[in-house]
Write a protein that holds these residues in place. Structure first.
Motif, short mmCIF file in Angstrom:
data_model
loop_
_atom_site.label_atom_id
_atom_site.label_comp_id
_atom_site.label_asym_id
_atom_site.label_seq_id
_atom_site.Cartn_x
_atom_site.Cartn_y
_atom_site.Cartn_z
N GLY A 90 0.82 -1.21 0.00
CA GLY A 90 0.00 0.00 0.00
C GLY A 90 0.85 1.27 0.00
N ILE A 91 0.49 2.22 -0.86
CA ILE A 91 1.25 3.47 -0.98
C ILE A 91 0.60 4.59 -0.17
CG2 ILE A 91 2.16 5.18 -2.61
CD1 ILE A 91 2.18 2.95 -4.73
N TYR A 92 -0.72 4.54 -0.03
CA TYR A 92 -1.46 5.51 0.79
C TYR A 92 -1.09 6.96 0.45
CZ TYR A 92 -1.66 1.32 3.90
OH TYR A 92 -1.81 0.06 4.44
N ASN A 93 -0.96 7.25 -0.82
CA ASN A 93 -0.63 8.61 -1.31
C ASN A 93 0.81 9.05 -1.01
OD1 ASN A 93 -3.28 8.87 -2.17
ND2 ASN A 93 -3.93 10.06 -0.39
N ASN A 94 1.62 8.18 -0.47
CA ASN A 94 2.98 8.58 -0.08
C ASN A 94 3.90 8.55 -1.32
OD1 ASN A 94 5.52 8.94 1.02
ND2 ASN A 94 5.10 7.67 2.83
N HIS A 95 3.80 9.64 -2.13
CA HIS A 95 4.54 9.69 -3.39
C HIS A 95 6.04 9.81 -3.17
CE1 HIS A 95 4.92 14.13 -3.01
NE2 HIS A 95 3.74 13.99 -2.40
N LEU A 96 6.45 10.35 -2.00
CA LEU A 96 7.89 10.47 -1.74
C LEU A 96 8.51 9.10 -1.43
CD1 LEU A 96 7.93 13.79 0.33
CD2 LEU A 96 8.53 13.45 -2.08
N ALA A 97 7.79 8.27 -0.66
CA ALA A 97 8.30 6.91 -0.41
C ALA A 97 8.27 6.10 -1.70
CB ALA A 97 7.45 6.22 0.67
N LEU A 98 7.25 6.32 -2.55
CA LEU A 98 7.18 5.60 -3.82
C LEU A 98 8.37 5.96 -4.70
CD1 LEU A 98 5.79 3.82 -5.95
CD2 LEU A 98 4.42 5.82 -6.62
N ALA A 99 8.70 7.26 -4.78
CA ALA A 99 9.84 7.70 -5.60
C ALA A 99 11.14 7.08 -5.07
CB ALA A 99 9.93 9.22 -5.59
N ALA A 100 11.27 7.01 -3.74
CA ALA A 100 12.47 6.41 -3.14
C ALA A 100 12.53 4.92 -3.46
CB ALA A 100 12.47 6.63 -1.63
N PHE A 101 11.38 4.26 -3.42
CA PHE A 101 11.32 2.82 -3.75
C PHE A 101 11.75 2.58 -5.20
CE2 PHE A 101 8.44 -0.23 -5.98
CZ PHE A 101 8.97 -1.44 -5.50
N LEU A 102 11.26 3.42 -6.12
CA LEU A 102 11.59 3.24 -7.54
C LEU A 102 13.10 3.38 -7.76
CD1 LEU A 102 8.62 5.27 -9.11
CD2 LEU A 102 8.81 2.77 -8.90
N ASP A 103 13.70 4.39 -7.13
CA ASP A 103 15.16 4.58 -7.27
C ASP A 103 15.92 3.38 -6.73
OD1 ASP A 103 14.76 7.01 -8.37
OD2 ASP A 103 15.22 8.18 -6.55
N ARG A 104 15.56 2.96 -5.50
CA ARG A 104 16.27 1.87 -4.85
C ARG A 104 16.12 0.56 -5.63
NH1 ARG A 104 17.11 1.67 0.84
NH2 ARG A 104 17.09 -0.61 0.76
N ALA A 105 14.89 0.27 -6.08
CA ALA A 105 14.62 -1.00 -6.74
C ALA A 105 15.40 -1.10 -8.05
CB ALA A 105 13.12 -1.16 -6.98
N ARG A 106 15.46 0.03 -8.79
CA ARG A 106 16.24 0.04 -10.03
C ARG A 106 17.71 -0.18 -9.72
NH1 ARG A 106 13.47 4.84 -11.28
NH2 ARG A 106 11.61 4.47 -12.55
N ALA A 107 18.19 0.52 -8.68
CA ALA A 107 19.61 0.39 -8.31
C ALA A 107 19.94 -1.03 -7.88
CB ALA A 107 19.93 1.38 -7.18
N GLU A 108 18.96 -1.72 -7.32
CA GLU A 108 19.19 -3.10 -6.85
C GLU A 108 19.03 -4.12 -7.97
OE1 GLU A 108 17.78 -2.53 -2.18
OE2 GLU A 108 16.36 -3.27 -3.67
N GLY A 109 18.74 -3.63 -9.17
CA GLY A 109 18.69 -4.52 -10.32
C GLY A 109 17.39 -5.29 -10.49
N ALA A 110 16.31 -4.75 -9.97
CA ALA A 110 15.03 -5.43 -10.17
C ALA A 110 14.62 -5.33 -11.64
CB ALA A 110 13.96 -4.79 -9.28
N GLU A 111 14.25 -6.48 -12.23
CA GLU A 111 13.86 -6.46 -13.65
C GLU A 111 12.42 -6.04 -13.86
OE1 GLU A 111 15.33 -10.43 -15.31
OE2 GLU A 111 15.74 -10.44 -13.15
N ALA A 112 11.60 -6.22 -12.84
CA ALA A 112 10.20 -5.80 -12.92
C ALA A 112 9.77 -5.28 -11.56
CB ALA A 112 9.32 -6.96 -13.36
N LEU A 113 8.87 -4.28 -11.58
CA LEU A 113 8.40 -3.67 -10.34
C LEU A 113 6.90 -3.89 -10.21
CD1 LEU A 113 10.22 -0.20 -10.61
CD2 LEU A 113 11.06 -2.32 -9.56
N TYR A 114 6.49 -4.25 -9.00
CA TYR A 114 5.07 -4.51 -8.75
C TYR A 114 4.59 -3.71 -7.54
CZ TYR A 114 5.53 -8.46 -11.93
OH TYR A 114 5.74 -9.23 -13.04
N CYS A 115 3.29 -3.39 -7.58
CA CYS A 115 2.63 -2.76 -6.43
C CYS A 115 1.34 -3.54 -6.19
CB CYS A 115 2.33 -1.29 -6.68
SG CYS A 115 1.25 -0.57 -5.43
N LEU A 116 1.08 -3.92 -4.95
CA LEU A 116 -0.05 -4.81 -4.66
C LEU A 116 -1.35 -4.07 -4.30
CD1 LEU A 116 1.83 -7.65 -2.73
CD2 LEU A 116 1.35 -7.44 -5.18
#
Lengths: 341, 286
Positions: A90-116
């Protein structure tokens, strides 16, 4: 002079009658059974109960049990295989945590990103998460929040016992509903409820609450292992990824399969720190690697934005201090005991 | 008017009538008229409970609940809870009268040794002694509050269960009064569960029995089916076999079989109590 009013005779008589009635109730059933509202000889009830219901043979019992947990048909297409994916709840409108997640996940080499799912509620400026999700090609499941918003429900349907919880739930739902465009809501309406993803050779089922119900809470101390094994049998999957309850946890089952609640990005995990959580799943030589991962982000900036949007101080206190302050009644005894409120 | 059937979609919750219908109180609103002399259902022993727990593990049960009567009258109760907590999350519904400090410490130990949550649900029907004791008997309120304090002191946070035996209990102000009462006991994380009354057993005499129109028919079937009813995902094990739900244990017709596997089929929603579950959206779960 005593200022006690003397009991009049009527009060005394009533009190005596109450006591007599109570004594009578305490011994009323000697040798008798209560069959609905009737009192009957015990033997009559026992005989009727013995004759009621069905008694199956051992083979029939085994078949009935198997049928209950028989594998469901599921035409959900299978995505992947991937070596590594990152999954947020759940993101609950937290766009700043979402942006941080996107940066980190890409840096960690995730090939696909999911949100439940559960994009809205709680935080500020509901529309801001949408372009972030679309631009990063995050594959999103529909949560109960999206279901409610897309179908035009007037509330999030949480139905709390505590009037205070209902107050806050309504407030955050109405704020989010006002702040989402009709295009955004239509987009939410077409999101799938479930996805299947291969990580290495492990087939994972991605859902919001549970495979059975979008709004089922799976908490660590309130979910038996037997239940999870049954779900995985029914789904024919090697693992289930879920969110909705707000707290991350992972259990490797005796069968070697996994349940992963990926937690949420929207608010901290009721642990007194402002960090939030997501999960990385990767293929390993012996199967599936599960990494529940804490994430720091600019929570002060989020708190400031929440203040300027006029959101309740109780929500802001959670973002800053890490303790849940509202909607606590969903927590089982142990999870509740670990928090401050 | 034909009676609709509910099917079992999954067996999530397993109840135990662990104290039978034997209780140290004889509440005027009890839907199964429990009392010290009511042996309609006898207490269950550890071996019987174990047999059902083992079967539950093969059927994917998520959680167990224990009720009665008064569960802590059962001499096997703590051993039973230990077995249940090895299986999964466990709740006990109690009137709070037998929760002395020693027992609460032992219960707290059981909880700490398990990975799962142990929930104690203590009943309060009024927020004054006068209201509560009118339903439950003289002195019951004071002793229940003492039991709640003892649980809290031992590190267990009870769920206070309140029936809507007084209309105002269910109102916003009524619920707030119970939250205030709990807070007044020093409990900083108050938990409350509300239940409507079922107009059967002693309650039929105290207040009113069901009227003939209070029955479900096929035409009441909701668009999404009957999955909101607890009988679509739970069963009640007793010393005399397995019943469809916790409410109908004093109706022999509510019995579905001897083992859980006998009871996985449909059940007719023919009792007036089924109407209450549907109309009020009742679940006995917390």
């Amino acid at each position: 002079m005593s200022n006690r009013v003397p009991e009049d005779d009527e009060v005394k008589r009533e009190r005596a009658a109450d006591k007599a009635a109570e004594r009578a109730r305490l011994v009323a059933h000697r040798g008798l059974a209560t069959w609905g509202e009737k009192l009957v000889p015990l033997g009559d009830f026992r005989r009727a109960a013995a004759e009621s219901g069905s008694v199956l043979t051992p083979a029939q019992r085994a078949a009935a049990g198997e049928a209950l947990l028989a594998q469901c048909e599921d035409s959900t297409p299978i995505e992947g295989p991937y070596d590594r994916i990152a999954v947020c709840g759940g993101i609950y409108n937290n766009h700043l945590a979402l942006a941080a997640f996107l940066d980190r996940a890409r840096a960690e080499g995730a090939e696909a990103l999911y949100c439940l799912g559960d994009l809205g509620g709680f935080g500020p400026s509901p529309e801001k998460v949408w372009p972030l999700l679309v631009d990063a090609e995050v594959r999103v499941n529909q949560g109960n929040y999206e279901q409610s918003l897309a179908s035009g429900r007037e509330d999030c349907n949480c139905g709390y016992t505590d009037p205070r919880d209902n107050h806050f739930a309504r407030l955050s739902y109405e704020y989010t509903a006002r702040g989402c465009s009709s295009d955004f809501k239509s987009w939410m309406g077409q999101l799938p409820a479930r996805r299947r993803v291969l990580v290495g050779d492990r087939e994972l089922l991605l859902v919001h609450g549970s495979p059975r119900r979008v709004n089922e809470f799976l908490f660590e101390t309130a979910t038996s292992t037997a239940y999870l094994e049954g779900l995985l049998d029914q789904e024919g999957a090697d693992g289930i990824l879920c969110t909705h309850s707000g707290l991350h946890w992972h259990r490797r089952l005796p069968s070697g399969r996994d349940l992963v609640n990926v937690g949420v990005l929207g608010r901290p995990a009721n642990d007194g720190t402002p960090r939030v959580w997501y999960a990385v799943l990767e293929s390993t030589s012996d199967g599936l690697g599960v990494h529940l991962t804490p994430l720091d982000y600019d929570h002060q900036a989020l708190a400031a934005e929440m203040r300027s949007e006029g959101l309740p101080p109780e929500f802001i206190a959670t973002i800053e201090g890490g303790w849940w302050t509202t909607c606590l009644e969903i927590l089982p005894a142990k999870e509740r005991g670990r928090g401050r409120f | 008017m034909s009676t609709p059937n509910v099917s079992l979609s999954s067996l999530d919750t397993l109840w135990f009538q662990v104290a039978g219908t034997v209780c140290n109180l004889a509440c005027t609103h009890c839907f199964i008229s429990c009392s010290p002399t009511n042996h309609t259902h006898e207490m269950m022993d550890l071996a019987t409970v174990r047999t059902y727990l083992e079967e539950a593990a093969t059927l994917g049960v998520k959680e167990t609940y224990f009720t009665g009567g008064e569960p802590f009258l059962n001499p096997d109760m703590e051993a039973i809870l230990e077995a249940a907590l090895a299986f999964g999350p466990t709740s006990v519904l109690t009137n709070g009268l037998l929760l002395d400090p020693e027992r609460c410490r032992r219960l707290s130990g059981l909880s700490e040794r398990s990975d799962y949550s142990l929930d104690l649900r203590v009943s309060l029907d009024g927020y004054t002694a006068e209201e509560h004791d009118a339903i439950r008997g003289a002195g019951a309120f004071g002793r229940a509050l003492e039991g709640i304090r003892n649980l809290h002191s031992a590190g267990l946070n009870p769920v206070i269960t309140v029936t809507e035996v007084y209309d105002e209990n269910g109102s916003v102000a009524g619920k707030q009064r119970f939250f205030d009462l709990i807070a007044g006991l020093g409990i900083t994380r108050p938990r409350l569960k509300m239940m409507p009354v079922f107009q059967i057993g002693a309650e039929a005499e105290r207040h009113a029995a069901y009227e003939s129109w209070q029955r479900l028919s096929e035409t009441d079937t909701p668009e999404g089916g009957w999955d909101h009813l607890q009988c679509s995902n739970s069963r009640m094990a007793t010393g005399q076999g397995v019943w469809v739900c916790p409410i109908l244990v004093n109706e022999p017709s509510g019995k579905m079989g001897e083992r859980l596997a006998d009871t996985l089929g449909d059940f007719p929603l023919g009792h007036s109590a089924c109407w209450t579950c549907h109309v009020y959206g009742v679940s006995c779960r917390t």
